[in-house]
Design a protein around this motif. Structure first.
Motif, PDB file in Angstrom:
ATOM      1  N   PRO A  75      11.593 -11.269  13.304  1.00  0.00           N
ATOM      2  CA  PRO A  75      12.636 -10.518  13.815  1.00  0.00           C
ATOM      3  C   PRO A  75      12.599  -8.843  13.983  1.00  0.00           C
ATOM      4  CG  PRO A  75      14.011 -10.905  12.160  1.00  0.00           C
ATOM      5  CD  PRO A  75      12.848 -11.825  12.363  1.00  0.00           C
ATOM      6  N   LEU A  76      11.601  -8.701  12.440  1.00  0.00           N
ATOM      7  CA  LEU A  76      11.064  -6.974  12.143  1.00  0.00           C
ATOM      8  C   LEU A  76       9.213  -7.453  12.908  1.00  0.00           C
ATOM      9  CD1 LEU A  76      11.600  -7.414   8.109  1.00  0.00           C
ATOM     10  CD2 LEU A  76      12.453  -5.315  10.277  1.00  0.00           C
ATOM     11  N   LEU A  77       8.693  -8.463  13.209  1.00  0.00           N
ATOM     12  CA  LEU A  77       7.367  -8.280  14.392  1.00  0.00           C
ATOM     13  C   LEU A  77       7.951  -8.135  15.327  1.00  0.00           C
ATOM     14  CD1 LEU A  77       5.910 -11.143  12.657  1.00  0.00           C
ATOM     15  CD2 LEU A  77       4.776  -8.804  13.208  1.00  0.00           C
ATOM     16  N   TYR A  78       9.277  -8.864  16.100  1.00  0.00           N
ATOM     17  CA  TYR A  78       9.025  -8.736  17.468  1.00  0.00           C
ATOM     18  C   TYR A  78       9.522  -6.633  17.462  1.00  0.00           C
ATOM     19  CZ  TYR A  78      11.650  -9.986  22.171  1.00  0.00           C
ATOM     20  OH  TYR A  78      12.113  -9.843  23.398  1.00  0.00           O
ATOM     21  N   LYS A  79      10.185  -6.604  16.871  1.00  0.00           N
ATOM     22  CA  LYS A  79      10.865  -4.811  16.915  1.00  0.00           C
ATOM     23  C   LYS A  79      10.029  -4.354  16.880  1.00  0.00           C
ATOM     24  CE  LYS A  79      15.722  -5.166  15.118  1.00  0.00           C
ATOM     25  NZ  LYS A  79      16.248  -5.790  14.318  1.00  0.00           N
ATOM     26  N   GLU A 113       9.853  -1.602   7.244  1.00  0.00           N
ATOM     27  CA  GLU A 113      11.153  -3.049   6.323  1.00  0.00           C
ATOM     28  C   GLU A 113       9.449  -4.106   6.034  1.00  0.00           C
ATOM     29  OE1 GLU A 113      13.660  -2.882   4.800  1.00  0.00           O
ATOM     30  OE2 GLU A 113      13.464  -1.301   4.739  1.00  0.00           O
ATOM     31  N   LEU A 114       9.324  -4.604   7.208  1.00  0.00           N
ATOM     32  CA  LEU A 114       8.193  -5.004   7.444  1.00  0.00           C
ATOM     33  C   LEU A 114       6.881  -5.107   6.252  1.00  0.00           C
ATOM     34  CD1 LEU A 114       6.728  -7.506   9.123  1.00  0.00           C
ATOM     35  CD2 LEU A 114       5.934  -5.809  10.783  1.00  0.00           C
ATOM     36  N   GLU A 115       6.365  -3.871   6.035  1.00  0.00           N
ATOM     37  CA  GLU A 115       5.659  -3.297   5.649  1.00  0.00           C
ATOM     38  C   GLU A 115       5.546  -4.018   4.222  1.00  0.00           C
ATOM     39  OE1 GLU A 115       1.959  -0.125   4.681  1.00  0.00           O
ATOM     40  OE2 GLU A 115       4.209   0.861   5.382  1.00  0.00           O
ATOM     41  N   LYS A 116       7.019  -4.531   3.455  1.00  0.00           N
ATOM     42  CA  LYS A 116       7.456  -4.253   2.732  1.00  0.00           C
ATOM     43  C   LYS A 116       6.767  -5.559   2.006  1.00  0.00           C
ATOM     44  CE  LYS A 116      10.873  -1.129   2.116  1.00  0.00           C
ATOM     45  NZ  LYS A 116      12.991  -1.421   2.337  1.00  0.00           N
ATOM     46  N   ILE A 117       6.960  -6.932   3.404  1.00  0.00           N
ATOM     47  CA  ILE A 117       6.632  -8.057   2.721  1.00  0.00           C
ATOM     48  C   ILE A 117       4.964  -8.247   3.891  1.00  0.00           C
ATOM     49  CG2 ILE A 117       8.963  -8.730   2.824  1.00  0.00           C
ATOM     50  CD1 ILE A 117       9.035  -9.725   5.857  1.00  0.00           C
ATOM     51  N   TYR A 118       4.496  -7.594   4.219  1.00  0.00           N
ATOM     52  CA  TYR A 118       3.566  -7.898   5.440  1.00  0.00           C
ATOM     53  C   TYR A 118       2.373  -9.109   4.759  1.00  0.00           C
ATOM     54  CZ  TYR A 118       0.437  -8.412   9.403  1.00  0.00           C
ATOM     55  OH  TYR A 118      -0.206  -8.644  10.219  1.00  0.00           O
TER      56      TYR A 118
END
Length: 349
Positions: free
Chosen positions: A301-305, A205-210
């Motif tokens: 929150p995605l980075l934290y996870k 999910e993070l890679e989609k927006i990173y």
């Protein structure tokens, strides 16, 4: 090449004294610093033999120091050899890239704590007294959105820092944990698989927006050994740029803040929610001068996870648990809790 030959690359004068400091990170990352005293003047000469210290990186680090000085922060100037280059020499049987730096006007926080502030350790109300100023500096750099290089910092996700690396450091930490966890008894297999799938899903999910997140170019290493203070403990700037580069600001904050908030050991970051408290505290500071956009708020929150549950210390903790079922279960439950807890980052951004 001996030390006198190396010094002669940067000055025609004969040094009065040369002190040597080795800061190597293993066989594949050789680093040595020469503190050269000419009597009326001192300079620093650095030698590195690794996969990322090359002409392009040195030119970038030189530019970072220049940009930070332009924002009003002190950074020692880079010094090229007399012929205008950053030469490569054979030193101690290694092919080393060599460069010089101005001898710092200021001491590091680490030095001052040892020499002058051993009683207080420069900690006020649980935080380093210089922490806010250091965070504000990074926020100002972030707000500039510098784009003069494509070279990543050591913190970047989805791309390696050292050409010899196979993945970014966050992924490397997680995979190291998985390798240990897969050797646990079968009764833990279901929870290990669940934790790993949680991590993969957050990363996906993070890679989609990173790659749409705001970036700038940072020194990227503001721990107490690199923060520069005056004799009264006031923040002045930074030095040591060798993991600096282009970086997603919110990623850098989540990765950096827990390590540099105060002087305690890495293990204590795991207790009393210290990791999260330090991230949120850093966010509260930087929003004074930096405006987070909606995408950064979504990414937090995605980075934290991705970062917190399986950071490098998780591997240490799981390994130390050995065959102790109580410790193993406590560790796995804590990891899964960090992956699934609901944290509202946006109120701090």
């Amino acid at each position: 090449m001996d030390i006198n030959d190396i010094v002669s690359l940067f000055s025609e004068k004969t040094p009065v004294n040369v002190d040597i400091k080795n800061t190597s990170h293993g066989e594949e990352d050789f680093r040595e610093t020469l503190l050269v005293d000419f009597g009326e003047k001192r300079i620093v000469i650095k030698l590195s033999a690794n996969g990322f210290t090359d002409e392009k990186h040195l030119a970038m680090w030189e530019r970072i120091a220049k940009e930070y000085r332009g924002l009003g922060y002190y950074c020692p100037q880079f010094i090229r050899a007399l012929d205008g280059t950053y030469p490569t020499v054979v030193y101690k049987d290694k092919n080393c890239r060599v460069w010089g730096e101005e001898f710092s006007k200021y001491k590091s926080a680490e030095e001052l704590i040892k020499d002058k502030f051993s009683d207080t350790k420069l900690v006020e109300e649980g935080w380093y007294s210089f922490f806010e100023d250091a965070m504000i500096m990074d926020a100002k750099v972030a707000a500039c959105h510098f784009d003069y290089t494509d070279l990543p910092s050591a913190y970047c996700m989805f791309e390696p820092f050292d050409p010899s690396d196979t993945s970014d450091e966050t992924t490397e930490d997680a995979e190291k944990w998985l390798a240990i966890a897969q050797n646990l008894p079968d009764k833990y297999k279901g929870q290990v698989e669940r934790i790993w799938n949680n991590w993969l899903e957050a990363r996906k999910e993070l890679e989609k927006i990173y790659h749409q997140l705001p970036t700038s170019v940072f020194q990227a290493d503001i721990n107490d050994t690199n923060v520069l203070l005056d004799e009264d403990g006031r923040f002045k700037g930074v030095y040591d740029f060798n993991i600096g580069g282009r970086e997603v600001f919110i990623n850098y904050l989540v990765r950096q803040a827990p390590y540099v908030s105060t002087d305690d050991t890495y293990g204590s970051i795991d207790v009393d929610d210290n990791f999260l408290k330090r991230v949120l505290h850093a966010l509260d500071i930087v929003k004074k001068v930096y405006s987070f956009n909606d995408l950064e708020k979504k990414a937090a929150p995605l980075l934290y996870k991705c970062i917190r549950p399986l950071w490098w210390h998780a591997s240490v903790e799981l390994e130390e648990a050995g065959a102790d079922d109580e410790k193993i279960l406590r560790h796995l439950d804590a990891v899964e809790y960090e992956q699934t807890r609901d944290i509202v980052f946006s109120v701090h951004m």
